[in-house]
Scaffold this motif. Sequence first.
Motif, PDB file in Angstrom:
ATOM      1  N   PHE A   1      40.242  31.868  40.659  1.00 58.31           N
ATOM      2  CA  PHE A   1      41.505  31.712  41.381  1.00 58.31           C
ATOM      3  C   PHE A   1      42.694  32.160  40.519  1.00 58.31           C
ATOM      4  CE2 PHE A   1      39.475  28.684  44.441  1.00 58.31           C
ATOM      5  CZ  PHE A   1      39.832  29.379  45.583  1.00 58.31           C
ATOM      6  N   TYR A   2      42.657  31.814  39.246  1.00 58.13           N
ATOM      7  CA  TYR A   2      43.743  32.220  38.344  1.00 58.13           C
ATOM      8  C   TYR A   2      43.822  33.749  38.284  1.00 58.13           C
ATOM      9  CZ  TYR A   2      46.538  32.861  34.181  1.00 58.13           C
ATOM     10  OH  TYR A   2      47.517  33.262  33.298  1.00 58.13           O
ATOM     11  N   ASN A   3      42.669  34.401  38.139  1.00 58.20           N
ATOM     12  CA  ASN A   3      42.650  35.864  38.087  1.00 58.20           C
ATOM     13  C   ASN A   3      43.151  36.470  39.397  1.00 58.20           C
ATOM     14  OD1 ASN A   3      41.672  35.799  35.490  1.00 58.20           O
ATOM     15  ND2 ASN A   3      39.551  36.145  36.077  1.00 58.20           N
ATOM     16  N   ALA A   4      42.779  35.892  40.523  1.00 56.60           N
ATOM     17  CA  ALA A   4      43.249  36.390  41.814  1.00 56.60           C
ATOM     18  C   ALA A   4      44.764  36.244  41.919  1.00 56.60           C
ATOM     19  CB  ALA A   4      42.561  35.642  42.955  1.00 56.60           C
ATOM     20  N   LYS A   5      45.288  35.128  41.469  1.00 57.84           N
ATOM     21  CA  LYS A   5      46.734  34.913  41.507  1.00 57.84           C
ATOM     22  C   LYS A   5      47.445  35.928  40.626  1.00 57.84           C
ATOM     23  CE  LYS A   5      50.288  31.476  40.506  1.00 57.84           C
ATOM     24  NZ  LYS A   5      51.094  32.365  39.724  1.00 57.84           N
ATOM     25  N   ILE A   6      46.921  36.185  39.442  1.00 55.54           N
ATOM     26  CA  ILE A   6      47.529  37.162  38.536  1.00 55.54           C
ATOM     27  C   ILE A   6      47.512  38.549  39.173  1.00 55.54           C
ATOM     28  CG2 ILE A   6      47.217  38.339  36.319  1.00 55.54           C
ATOM     29  CD1 ILE A   6      48.463  35.551  36.141  1.00 55.54           C
ATOM     30  N   ARG A   7      46.411  38.900  39.802  1.00 56.19           N
ATOM     31  CA  ARG A   7      46.324  40.216  40.443  1.00 56.19           C
ATOM     32  C   ARG A   7      47.313  40.326  41.610  1.00 56.19           C
ATOM     33  NH1 ARG A   7      39.966  40.025  39.968  1.00 56.19           N
ATOM     34  NH2 ARG A   7      39.726  41.108  37.974  1.00 56.19           N
ATOM     35  N   VAL A   8      47.430  39.286  42.405  1.00 57.67           N
ATOM     36  CA  VAL A   8      48.376  39.308  43.523  1.00 57.67           C
ATOM     37  C   VAL A   8      49.802  39.421  42.995  1.00 57.67           C
ATOM     38  CG1 VAL A   8      49.371  37.879  45.360  1.00 57.67           C
ATOM     39  CG2 VAL A   8      46.903  38.128  45.177  1.00 57.67           C
ATOM     40  N   ASP A   9      50.135  38.640  41.986  1.00 62.66           N
ATOM     41  CA  ASP A   9      51.476  38.718  41.405  1.00 62.66           C
ATOM     42  C   ASP A   9      51.755  40.110  40.856  1.00 62.66           C
ATOM     43  OD1 ASP A   9      51.866  36.076  42.061  1.00 62.66           O
ATOM     44  OD2 ASP A   9      51.527  35.315  40.030  1.00 62.66           O
TER      45      ASP A   9
END
Length: 177
Positions: free
Chosen positions: A138-146
């Motif tokens: 989830f953290y990686n997905a959030k970083i990618r979206v940001d």
Amino acid sequence: MGGWQVKILTIVLFFLAFAQVCFSQTDELRLISPIGSVVRSAFVPGWGQFHSRSPIRGTLSVIGVGACLSGALVAHNSFLNIYNNQYIPAATIDPKSEEAAAQYKRSNERYKVRQFFLYAAIGVWAYSVIDSYVGAKFYNAKIRVDSLIEEAKEIEKLGVSVDATPTKIALILNKSF
């Protein structure tokens, strides 16, 4: 290991993990390895959550496993106390007496409570391992979206926009000279 030693070890490991999170923050955000988080949580419950920037869940994992292990230790000491100091003397006199049966039942209840706490600690630890993997994803997905949002803002500054519908894709250049 005694009860106070477990508590001190838990506190030291908590502060080491907390320090890792605090001092590893840089201006450039990097992706987190989910496998690295799993390995950390398999070694110390909660460490993987701290690694994946979830300090609240990491703290809950450390406290949960610590509380379950502390409960198991207290139940184990109670079990040994009843078994050695009450059941053994009663069973030595008459193994089939009501007193021996009652003391055996009391010690067996403490044994079952100890087992419950040990299994609960294993369950919380296993949850910690799984949660660290999911948290890292989830953290990686959030970083990618940001990152995508920031890149889209940069493209908008250039005056380029994309209009997409199911039947067409349009690239629009809006620049005033």
